[in-house]
Design an enzyme around this catalytic site. Structure first.
Site, PDB file in Angstrom:
ATOM      1  N   TYR A 170      -5.900 -13.541  -0.857  1.00 21.59           N
ATOM      2  CA  TYR A 170      -5.058 -12.983   0.213  1.00 21.59           C
ATOM      3  C   TYR A 170      -5.426 -13.619   1.550  1.00 21.59           C
ATOM      4  CZ  TYR A 170      -2.914  -9.306   3.137  1.00 21.59           C
ATOM      5  OH  TYR A 170      -2.160  -8.606   4.052  1.00 21.59           O
TER       6      TYR A 170
ATOM      7  N   ASP B 199       6.675  -8.878   9.125  1.00 22.28           N
ATOM      8  CA  ASP B 199       7.014  -9.029   7.715  1.00 22.28           C
ATOM      9  C   ASP B 199       7.892  -7.865   7.238  1.00 22.28           C
ATOM     10  OD1 ASP B 199       7.013  -9.848   5.081  1.00 22.28           O
ATOM     11  OD2 ASP B 199       5.043  -8.978   4.644  1.00 22.28           O
TER      12      ASP B 199
ATOM     13  N   CYS C 278       0.838  -1.198   0.000  1.00 21.82           N
ATOM     14  CA  CYS C 278       0.000   0.000   0.000  1.00 21.82           C
ATOM     15  C   CYS C 278       0.869   1.242   0.000  1.00 21.82           C
ATOM     16  CB  CYS C 278      -0.977  -0.010   1.157  1.00 21.82           C
ATOM     17  SG  CYS C 278      -0.398  -0.876   2.596  1.00 21.82           S
TER      18      CYS C 278
ATOM     19  N   HIS D 229      -0.850 -12.170   6.927  1.00 21.51           N
ATOM     20  CA  HIS D 229      -0.665 -10.998   7.794  1.00 21.51           C
ATOM     21  C   HIS D 229      -1.706 -10.821   8.901  1.00 21.51           C
ATOM     22  CE1 HIS D 229       1.555  -9.253   4.107  1.00 21.51           C
ATOM     23  NE2 HIS D 229       2.455  -9.592   5.005  1.00 21.51           N
TER      24      HIS D 229
HETATM   25  C1  LIG Z   1       4.552   0.425   2.590  1.00 21.11           C
HETATM   26  C2  LIG Z   1       4.189  -1.032   2.617  1.00 21.11           C
HETATM   27  C3  LIG Z   1       2.879  -1.408   2.425  1.00 21.11           C
HETATM   28  C4  LIG Z   1       2.506  -2.756   2.421  1.00 21.11           C
HETATM   29  N1  LIG Z   1       1.220  -3.109   2.136  1.00 21.11           N
HETATM   30  C5  LIG Z   1       0.911  -4.410   1.928  1.00 21.11           C
HETATM   31  C6  LIG Z   1      -0.364  -4.784   1.409  1.00 21.11           C
HETATM   32  O1  LIG Z   1      -1.216  -3.945   1.112  1.00 21.11           O
HETATM   33  N2  LIG Z   1      -0.610  -6.100   1.249  1.00 21.11           N
HETATM   34  C7  LIG Z   1       0.313  -7.064   1.535  1.00 21.11           C
HETATM   35  O2  LIG Z   1       0.041  -8.245   1.347  1.00 21.11           O
HETATM   36  N3  LIG Z   1       1.529  -6.725   2.021  1.00 21.11           N
HETATM   37  C8  LIG Z   1       1.858  -5.430   2.199  1.00 21.11           C
HETATM   38  N4  LIG Z   1       3.119  -5.086   2.612  1.00 21.11           N
HETATM   39  C9  LIG Z   1       4.102  -6.142   2.911  1.00 21.11           C
HETATM   40  C10 LIG Z   1       4.986  -6.415   1.691  1.00 21.11           C
HETATM   41  O3  LIG Z   1       4.265  -6.986   0.658  1.00 21.11           O
HETATM   42  C11 LIG Z   1       6.172  -7.321   1.997  1.00 21.11           C
HETATM   43  O4  LIG Z   1       5.711  -8.618   2.265  1.00 21.11           O
HETATM   44  C12 LIG Z   1       7.047  -6.847   3.141  1.00 21.11           C
HETATM   45  O5  LIG Z   1       7.273  -5.458   3.093  1.00 21.11           O
HETATM   46  C13 LIG Z   1       8.402  -7.545   3.135  1.00 21.11           C
HETATM   47  O6  LIG Z   1       9.016  -7.325   1.900  1.00 21.11           O
HETATM   48  P1  LIG Z   1      10.223  -6.268   1.714  1.00 21.11           P
HETATM   49  O7  LIG Z   1      11.228  -6.631   2.761  1.00 21.11           O
HETATM   50  O8  LIG Z   1      10.707  -6.511   0.329  1.00 21.11           O
HETATM   51  O9  LIG Z   1       9.653  -4.930   1.932  1.00 21.11           O
HETATM   52  C14 LIG Z   1       3.491  -3.750   2.643  1.00 21.11           C
HETATM   53  C15 LIG Z   1       4.809  -3.351   2.857  1.00 21.11           C
HETATM   54  C16 LIG Z   1       5.171  -2.022   2.833  1.00 21.11           C
HETATM   55  C17 LIG Z   1       6.609  -1.654   3.045  1.00 21.11           C
END
Ligand SMILES: Cc1cc2nc3c(=O)[nH]c(=O)nc-3n(C[C@H](O)[C@H](O)[C@H](O)COP(=O)(O)O)c2cc1C
Ligand code: SF4
Length: 691
Positions: free
Chosen positions: A172, A267, A31, A175
């Protein structure tokens, strides 16, 4: 340059059900604080990622039905056909650059209080809605009709998503943020019908939804399933062995397994609390449970590590949210062997704060994030210069470095003068504090870029006086000289200095960073700034063996870090380090050997015996150069100076993200005609008025 042979594996195509990803770089759903309010800005941002080489670019979680909204968070919506054009615009932008468009349909259920729709939330059990803000709202238990309706709504959204042009349509279940996770987890699901109890029963709804989605669109769209492999709550929550069994039961049903940790704070942990690849132990072995491709995450920016994950058979696709925000062109740069050009994520989660504050996503490393449509900024391209006028940038902290780098890319001749012996300013100093080492990437990326710009001259150990600035004779002068912490306790709570005895030992974070510490046993850290610095300083002093009391007028340590999802981890770390946390306390006076704290409610005072007080309150722009220059304004014309501009912390202290943004903005706007008085400097969309 082609990719290094050992990285070539990352550029192999991957089949995902009926579609093919052009390489293994996969932007997982994230998001952005824009959602339904800023659909064109959001579409453009996703398009830039596709241009940057990501094979799959996904939406954030998209509300699939009005009966579950996640207000106050601003996400996309697919409630009815009228939402299709905004989503179609995004899918089109993604397709224009040859990427696949993915959509994550979400029904928040028990974690949406429905503040907008005013519908009664529902979930597997009658429980208070699980929100970050303890909303005083309970969900009702879903009966069989509710379950049937929800399946119908999901299916309708799936069909709309296909009409909007998406190639991957997610189910989905991760989380703890939605109905499917709630049905999976025993801590939310106490049902005694066929949707509760045994593992087979708890996955029943997820299976039905995946099957219905595949039946409806599976001929042309891939159906990924996002699931959390561990909630880190032991057997009280979903845990790895149980989830392995779940995956085993549905092994080849979805077209792709997208696996993460839960909750979201686990996460997307910041670099202060998790290294790159921290999720690897949880992802290891998932691939042997299925023949379908697996995508996983871990703030991956190291290309060797990514290639090795694929080679070792841990992942098929490298999932990334934050690395794709910090550098939307990460895959392209890797493909072209341009490793020095990668803007690596620093793991600060300022991006996450956009979601929590309902404001467009911003990024510390990538100041163009969220401005692609609003201001027409691009992470890799910037307009060529429109004059030959040279620019003197004073100060090589985050604002000065970004200004010099972006001006240099525009083609301006730039002199960058830094008083210290190294580049980086506050970033170089703060990165030495506990847990902040990755923040040095803000400097390192820009330092490497400056090396490639022959038109930018850098002068270290060059503190300039106002007279020397005049001698430089450059028409444009940028003051990016940063800020220093105040010693008078002025901050949020006190807008005037408090009584401080002249012989009391009063320190600031600058003293801690510079190692200017007298021998200390008992220290009070008073945090009236509320972001990370107070907590980090307390941690650093505790590590040096001090008995630390951390006091704050807020209810908890580093309270603003709720927006970066770190507050819980910070408080835990401080408590485990033996730091005593005093909430709701204002500092009212400092004397030698003691400080006076007052309860913010009753005003009742207590004395605390301490050797020193560290004030973490507010900052003031460094030094007098700006004032000295203004005093010489009359000589500007003779010296050829047209403009002196303070930016970043030198103008008004804020986050590192603000400073980098200020540097970029200066460079973007230089020599641009000023907009007419009634024209805003950025675009926005206005809701259509209906009768
Ligand atoms: C700003 C932001 C918004 C996120 N929104 C969602 C979301 O809407 N749905 C989702 O499944 N995961 C969401 N995530 C989690 C990411 O998909 C991801 O699993 C998590 O950030 C770990 O990956 P990364 O280390 O590459 O950031 C979000 C992460 C970030 C940083
Ligand atoms: S804001 Fe911070 S954590 Fe988020 S993408 Fe940018 S650098 Fe990474």
């Amino acid at each position: 340059m082609p990719p290094h042979p050992s990285h070539a594996i990352l550029f192999e195509p991957v089949r995902i059900g009926p579609v093919t990803a052009r390489n293994r770089f996969y932007q997982v759903p994230h998001c952005n604080g824009m959602g339904y309010r800023d659909p064109s800005a959001l579409a453009e941002m996703r398009g830039v990622k596709a241009e940057g080489g990501w094979a799959v670019v996904c939406t954030e979680q998209v509300e699939l039905h009005y009966s579950s909204d996640i207000t106050p968070f601003i996400e996309l919506r697919l409630w009815d056909d009228r939402d299709i054009p905004a989503l179609a615009k995004m899918a089109e932008k993604i397709h224009q650059h040859g990427a696949l468009a993915g959509i994550e349909l979400a029904y928040n259920g028990m974690n949406g209080p429905n503040l907008y729709s005013r519908e009664v939330p529902m979930g597997p059990a009658p429980l208070p809605v699980a929100t970050f803000t303890y909303d005083p709202v309970q969900a009702r238990r879903m009966d069989k009709t509710d379950i049937a309706n929800l399946r119908k709504w999901h299916l309708a959204a799936v069909k709309r998503a296909k009409r909007a042009g998406f190639d991957l349509i997610y189910v989905y279940a991760a989380h703890a943020l939605g109905f499917l996770h709630h049905f999976l987890s025993r801590r939310y699901n106490d049902r005694t019908d066929e949707y509760g109890g045994s593992l087979e029963n708890r996955i029943r709804l997820m299976r039905e939804i995946v099957e219905e989605t595949k039946d409806a669109v599976g001929d042309t769209c891939a159906v990924p399933l996002r699931i959390s492999v561990d909630e880190l709550l032991g057997e009280g929550g979903l845990y790895r062995e149980e989830v392995e069994d779940m995956i085993g039961l549905m092994a080849d049903l979805p077209d792709l397994w997208d696996v993460t940790l839960a909750g979201w704070e686990n996460d997307s942990r910041t670099s202060r609390f998790a290294e790159e690849g921290a999720q690897e132990p949880f992802i290891l072995g998932i691939k042997r449970l299925t023949t379908k491709p697996v995508v996983g995450v871990g703030r991956y920016t190291s290309v060797d590590r990514m290639a090795s994950l694929v080679r070792k058979g841990v992942l098929d696709l490298i999932g990334a949210a934050r690395p794709s925000i910090a550098d939307p062109f990460l895959p392209r740069k890797l493909e072209e062997g341009r490793l020095d050009d990668i803007r690596e994520c620093i793991g600060c989660n300022i991006c996450v704060s956009g979601d929590f504050t309902q404001s467009p996503l911003r990024c510390t490393q990538n100041p163009t994030m969220g401005e692609e449509w609003r201001r027409g900024w691009h992470p890799e391209r910037i307009r060529p210069k429109t004059s030959e006028k040279k620019v003197l940038v004073i100060g090589a902290g985050p604002a000065g470095l970004e200004a010099a780098h972006a001006l240099g890319k525009r083609g301006y001749d730039v002199a960058l003068a830094e008083a210290g012996k190294e580049l980086g300013g506050r970033v170089a100093r703060e990165a030495k504090l506990p847990g902040l080492a990755a923040w040095i990437r803000v400097r390192d990326y820009r330092a490497l870029q400056l090396n490639q710009l022959p038109n930018v001259e850098t002068y270290l150990a060059s503190r300039l006086s106002a007279e020397e600035v005049l001698e430089f004779g450059f028409p444009r002068v940028v003051l990016a000289t940063g800020a220093l912490w105040r010693r008078d306790a002025v901050g949020h709570a006190h807008t005037m200095p408090i009584p401080i005895a002249p012989d009391a030992v009063v320190l600031t974070p600058d003293d801690v960073m510079d190692g200017r510490l007298p021998p200390l046993k008992r220290v009070l850290v008073w945090d009236d700034e509320h972001y990370y610095m107070g907590g980090v300083v307390a941690e650093a002093l505790a590590a040096k063996g001090c008995a630390v009391v951390y006091a704050t007028p807020a209810s908890e340590a580093s309270t603003w870090t709720r927006n970066t999802m770190e507050q819980h981890f910070i408080q835990k770390r401080l408590l485990e380090a033996g730091v005593k946390i005093e909430s709701f306390k204002t500092l009212t006076a400092i004397a030698p050997g003691h400080a006076t704290l007052a309860c913010v409610f009753t005003g009742r005072e207590e004395m605390l015996a301490v050797d020193a007080v560290v004030l973490v309150t507010a900052r003031l722009p460094t030094g007098t150069l700006h004032a000295d220059l203004l005093a010489l304004e009359g000589s500007f014309a003779d010296a050829g100076i047209e403009q002196v501009t303070a930016i970043g912390d030198a103008l008004a202290p804020a986050t590192i993200a603000h400073a980098v943004y200020a540097g970029r903005r200066y460079a973007e706007e230089l020599d641009e005609p000023a907009p007419a008085e009634d024209v805003m400097p950025f675009r926005r969309e206005i809701a259509e008025l209906l009768d």
